[in-house]
Design a protein around this motif. Sequence first.
Motif, PDB file in Angstrom:
ATOM      1  N   LEU A   7       0.835  -1.201   0.000  1.00 32.31           N
ATOM      2  CA  LEU A   7       0.000   0.000   0.000  1.00 32.31           C
ATOM      3  C   LEU A   7       0.877   1.260   0.000  1.00 32.31           C
ATOM      4  O   LEU A   7       0.597   2.226  -0.709  1.00 32.31           O
ATOM      5  CB  LEU A   7      -0.935   0.013   1.208  1.00 32.31           C
ATOM      6  N   LEU A   8       1.929   1.232   0.806  1.00 30.41           N
ATOM      7  CA  LEU A   8       2.847   2.362   0.868  1.00 30.41           C
ATOM      8  C   LEU A   8       3.549   2.562  -0.470  1.00 30.41           C
ATOM      9  O   LEU A   8       3.666   3.696  -0.959  1.00 30.41           O
ATOM     10  CB  LEU A   8       3.866   2.148   1.995  1.00 30.41           C
ATOM     11  N   GLU A   9       3.995   1.468  -1.087  1.00 26.61           N
ATOM     12  CA  GLU A   9       4.631   1.557  -2.406  1.00 26.61           C
ATOM     13  C   GLU A   9       3.670   2.117  -3.434  1.00 26.61           C
ATOM     14  O   GLU A   9       4.047   2.957  -4.259  1.00 26.61           O
ATOM     15  CB  GLU A   9       5.113   0.178  -2.868  1.00 26.61           C
ATOM     16  N   GLY A  10       2.436   1.646  -3.395  1.00 24.91           N
ATOM     17  CA  GLY A  10       1.427   2.138  -4.331  1.00 24.91           C
ATOM     18  C   GLY A  10       1.167   3.622  -4.150  1.00 24.91           C
ATOM     19  O   GLY A  10       1.050   4.370  -5.126  1.00 24.91           O
ATOM     20  N   PHE A  11       1.085   4.047  -2.889  1.00 31.08           N
ATOM     21  CA  PHE A  11       0.876   5.466  -2.595  1.00 31.08           C
ATOM     22  C   PHE A  11       2.031   6.311  -3.126  1.00 31.08           C
ATOM     23  O   PHE A  11       1.823   7.344  -3.764  1.00 31.08           O
ATOM     24  CB  PHE A  11       0.692   5.679  -1.092  1.00 31.08           C
ATOM     25  N   LEU A  12       3.262   5.873  -2.857  1.00 35.19           N
ATOM     26  CA  LEU A  12       4.431   6.623  -3.318  1.00 35.19           C
ATOM     27  C   LEU A  12       4.525   6.636  -4.841  1.00 35.19           C
ATOM     28  O   LEU A  12       4.924   7.634  -5.442  1.00 35.19           O
ATOM     29  CB  LEU A  12       5.707   6.049  -2.707  1.00 35.19           C
ATOM     30  N   PHE A  13       4.136   5.544  -5.486  1.00 32.77           N
ATOM     31  CA  PHE A  13       4.136   5.479  -6.939  1.00 32.77           C
ATOM     32  C   PHE A  13       3.153   6.502  -7.516  1.00 32.77           C
ATOM     33  O   PHE A  13       3.481   7.243  -8.446  1.00 32.77           O
ATOM     34  CB  PHE A  13       3.789   4.066  -7.418  1.00 32.77           C
ATOM     35  N   LEU A  15       2.017   9.171  -5.991  1.00 30.30           N
ATOM     36  CA  LEU A  15       2.533  10.501  -5.657  1.00 30.30           C
ATOM     37  C   LEU A  15       3.627  10.926  -6.638  1.00 30.30           C
ATOM     38  O   LEU A  15       3.607  12.047  -7.154  1.00 30.30           O
ATOM     39  CB  LEU A  15       3.064  10.512  -4.223  1.00 30.30           C
ATOM     40  N   ALA A  16       4.560  10.029  -6.913  1.00 28.19           N
ATOM     41  CA  ALA A  16       5.639  10.341  -7.852  1.00 28.19           C
ATOM     42  C   ALA A  16       5.086  10.597  -9.245  1.00 28.19           C
ATOM     43  O   ALA A  16       5.499  11.542  -9.925  1.00 28.19           O
ATOM     44  CB  ALA A  16       6.659   9.202  -7.880  1.00 28.19           C
ATOM     45  N   GLU A  17       4.148   9.781  -9.672  1.00 29.99           N
ATOM     46  CA  GLU A  17       3.542   9.945 -10.999  1.00 29.99           C
ATOM     47  C   GLU A  17       2.807  11.275 -11.108  1.00 29.99           C
ATOM     48  O   GLU A  17       2.815  11.927 -12.148  1.00 29.99           O
ATOM     49  CB  GLU A  17       2.598   8.773 -11.294  1.00 29.99           C
ATOM     50  N   SER A  18       2.190  11.711 -10.000  1.00 32.62           N
ATOM     51  CA  SER A  18       1.460  12.985 -10.020  1.00 32.62           C
ATOM     52  C   SER A  18       2.395  14.189 -10.112  1.00 32.62           C
ATOM     53  O   SER A  18       1.963  15.282 -10.455  1.00 32.62           O
ATOM     54  CB  SER A  18       0.561  13.105  -8.793  1.00 32.62           C
ATOM     55  N   LEU A  19       3.668  14.003  -9.830  1.00 29.21           N
ATOM     56  CA  LEU A  19       4.639  15.098  -9.931  1.00 29.21           C
ATOM     57  C   LEU A  19       5.113  15.340 -11.357  1.00 29.21           C
ATOM     58  O   LEU A  19       5.722  16.370 -11.640  1.00 29.21           O
ATOM     59  CB  LEU A  19       5.853  14.814  -9.037  1.00 29.21           C
ATOM     60  N   LEU A  20       4.848  14.413 -12.262  1.00 28.17           N
ATOM     61  CA  LEU A  20       5.379  14.539 -13.626  1.00 28.17           C
ATOM     62  C   LEU A  20       4.896  15.804 -14.317  1.00 28.17           C
ATOM     63  O   LEU A  20       5.706  16.547 -14.876  1.00 28.17           O
ATOM     64  CB  LEU A  20       5.022  13.307 -14.466  1.00 28.17           C
ATOM     65  N   TYR A  21       3.606  16.087 -14.282  1.00 32.60           N
ATOM     66  CA  TYR A  21       3.094  17.246 -15.013  1.00 32.60           C
ATOM     67  C   TYR A  21       3.563  18.576 -14.416  1.00 32.60           C
ATOM     68  O   TYR A  21       3.927  19.485 -15.173  1.00 32.60           O
ATOM     69  CB  TYR A  21       1.578  17.160 -15.173  1.00 32.60           C
ATOM     70  N   PRO A  22       3.604  18.730 -13.105  1.00 29.55           N
ATOM     71  CA  PRO A  22       4.208  19.960 -12.575  1.00 29.55           C
ATOM     72  C   PRO A  22       5.682  20.115 -12.980  1.00 29.55           C
ATOM     73  O   PRO A  22       6.139  21.224 -13.261  1.00 29.55           O
ATOM     74  CB  PRO A  22       4.059  19.821 -11.060  1.00 29.55           C
ATOM     75  N   VAL A  23       6.415  19.003 -13.029  1.00 29.64           N
ATOM     76  CA  VAL A  23       7.813  19.058 -13.447  1.00 29.64           C
ATOM     77  C   VAL A  23       7.905  19.503 -14.906  1.00 29.64           C
ATOM     78  O   VAL A  23       8.711  20.375 -15.254  1.00 29.64           O
ATOM     79  CB  VAL A  23       8.518  17.690 -13.238  1.00 29.64           C
ATOM     80  N   GLY A 111      12.158  14.605 -14.110  1.00 30.34           N
ATOM     81  CA  GLY A 111      11.422  14.295 -15.321  1.00 30.34           C
ATOM     82  C   GLY A 111      11.927  13.047 -16.017  1.00 30.34           C
ATOM     83  O   GLY A 111      11.251  12.486 -16.878  1.00 30.34           O
ATOM     84  N   THR A 112      13.115  12.617 -15.671  1.00 30.67           N
ATOM     85  CA  THR A 112      13.661  11.368 -16.214  1.00 30.67           C
ATOM     86  C   THR A 112      13.224  10.169 -15.375  1.00 30.67           C
ATOM     87  O   THR A 112      12.774   9.156 -15.904  1.00 30.67           O
ATOM     88  CB  THR A 112      15.207  11.430 -16.242  1.00 30.67           C
ATOM     89  N   LEU A 113      13.356  10.289 -14.087  1.00 31.21           N
ATOM     90  CA  LEU A 113      13.089   9.144 -13.211  1.00 31.21           C
ATOM     91  C   LEU A 113      11.602   8.800 -13.107  1.00 31.21           C
ATOM     92  O   LEU A 113      11.254   7.622 -13.032  1.00 31.21           O
ATOM     93  CB  LEU A 113      13.669   9.409 -11.823  1.00 31.21           C
ATOM     94  N   ILE A 114      10.743   9.803 -13.085  1.00 31.41           N
ATOM     95  CA  ILE A 114       9.311   9.531 -12.938  1.00 31.41           C
ATOM     96  C   ILE A 114       8.788   8.687 -14.099  1.00 31.41           C
ATOM     97  O   ILE A 114       8.178   7.639 -13.881  1.00 31.41           O
ATOM     98  CB  ILE A 114       8.509  10.838 -12.763  1.00 31.41           C
ATOM     99  N   VAL A 118       7.320   4.278 -14.646  1.00 35.56           N
ATOM    100  CA  VAL A 118       6.155   3.802 -15.400  1.00 35.56           C
ATOM    101  C   VAL A 118       6.615   2.934 -16.568  1.00 35.56           C
ATOM    102  O   VAL A 118       6.006   1.899 -16.867  1.00 35.56           O
ATOM    103  CB  VAL A 118       5.312   4.996 -15.898  1.00 35.56           C
ATOM    104  N   ALA A 119       7.697   3.345 -17.233  1.00 32.45           N
ATOM    105  CA  ALA A 119       8.203   2.574 -18.379  1.00 32.45           C
ATOM    106  C   ALA A 119       8.607   1.169 -17.949  1.00 32.45           C
ATOM    107  O   ALA A 119       8.305   0.187 -18.651  1.00 32.45           O
ATOM    108  CB  ALA A 119       9.393   3.300 -19.014  1.00 32.45           C
ATOM    109  N   LEU A 120       9.255   1.043 -16.815  1.00 34.58           N
ATOM    110  CA  LEU A 120       9.641  -0.287 -16.333  1.00 34.58           C
ATOM    111  C   LEU A 120       8.412  -1.118 -15.966  1.00 34.58           C
ATOM    112  O   LEU A 120       8.370  -2.329 -16.219  1.00 34.58           O
ATOM    113  CB  LEU A 120      10.587  -0.162 -15.134  1.00 34.58           C
ATOM    114  N   SER A 121       7.428  -0.463 -15.404  1.00 35.09           N
ATOM    115  CA  SER A 121       6.186  -1.164 -15.075  1.00 35.09           C
ATOM    116  C   SER A 121       5.494  -1.668 -16.342  1.00 35.09           C
ATOM    117  O   SER A 121       5.002  -2.795 -16.386  1.00 35.09           O
ATOM    118  CB  SER A 121       5.267  -0.211 -14.308  1.00 35.09           C
ATOM    119  N   GLU A 122       5.474  -0.843 -17.373  1.00 39.74           N
ATOM    120  CA  GLU A 122       4.860  -1.232 -18.645  1.00 39.74           C
ATOM    121  C   GLU A 122       5.677  -2.311 -19.356  1.00 39.74           C
ATOM    122  O   GLU A 122       5.127  -3.166 -20.040  1.00 39.74           O
ATOM    123  CB  GLU A 122       4.677  -0.009 -19.545  1.00 39.74           C
ATOM    124  N   LEU A 123       6.985  -2.262 -19.206  1.00 44.15           N
ATOM    125  CA  LEU A 123       7.846  -3.301 -19.781  1.00 44.15           C
ATOM    126  C   LEU A 123       7.516  -4.659 -19.161  1.00 44.15           C
ATOM    127  O   LEU A 123       7.456  -5.672 -19.858  1.00 44.15           O
ATOM    128  CB  LEU A 123       9.319  -2.953 -19.574  1.00 44.15           C
TER     129      LEU A 123
END
Length: 188
Positions: A7-13, A15-23, A111-114, A118-123
């Motif tokens: 659950l914590l990993e999912g939350f952090l994922f 949260l990190a994904e939501s930072l992409l557009y502001p970045v 902007g690279t790491l975020i 997702v790319a690794l998850s999709e892979l």
Amino acid sequence: MTNPFYLLEGFLFILAESLLYPVLLTLTFLIFYLVYQSGKILREYFERREGRNFYVEFFEAELKKLEEKFQGEALLIEVSLLVDRVELSLLKGLDRVRVMVRLGPALGLLGTLIPMGVALSELAKGNLGVMAERMVTAFTTAIIGLSIGALSYLLSITKERWNKETLSKIYYLAERERIKISSSEVER
């Protein structure tokens, strides 16, 4: 029962994904701000080639106003405050450029790491199309962030050198005024 760490990993994922557009928005803003700052520095370059310096001219004009209002020790204090004001203004202008030196690469890395997460998850899911899209975003933001940092660094070096030249002239004018005041007080 679900593991709380998942659950914590999912939350952090999320949260990190939501930072992409502001970045991405901030990187875009920094590109335009870099162009704006480059234009200001280019204008200052042409003014300096003509022998003009806004801050020195401002200092001289303000110094004349102070000479009309104050005398003696009071004038020395006011001149010192004027020097501090000009110095602070020069530092503010330099800080506006310096912040991009650090912020550009940091946002480029974010902007690279975020998208890479997702790319690794999709892979792992076998979705190569989404993975490729995310990797393009990742590498693009890295390039943009590093470019902003490098160009801002070049601008900051130029601006810092010009600020030193300007402050040298202003210190000279202030010292000349101090000597003039001291010699006029000795004559009395």
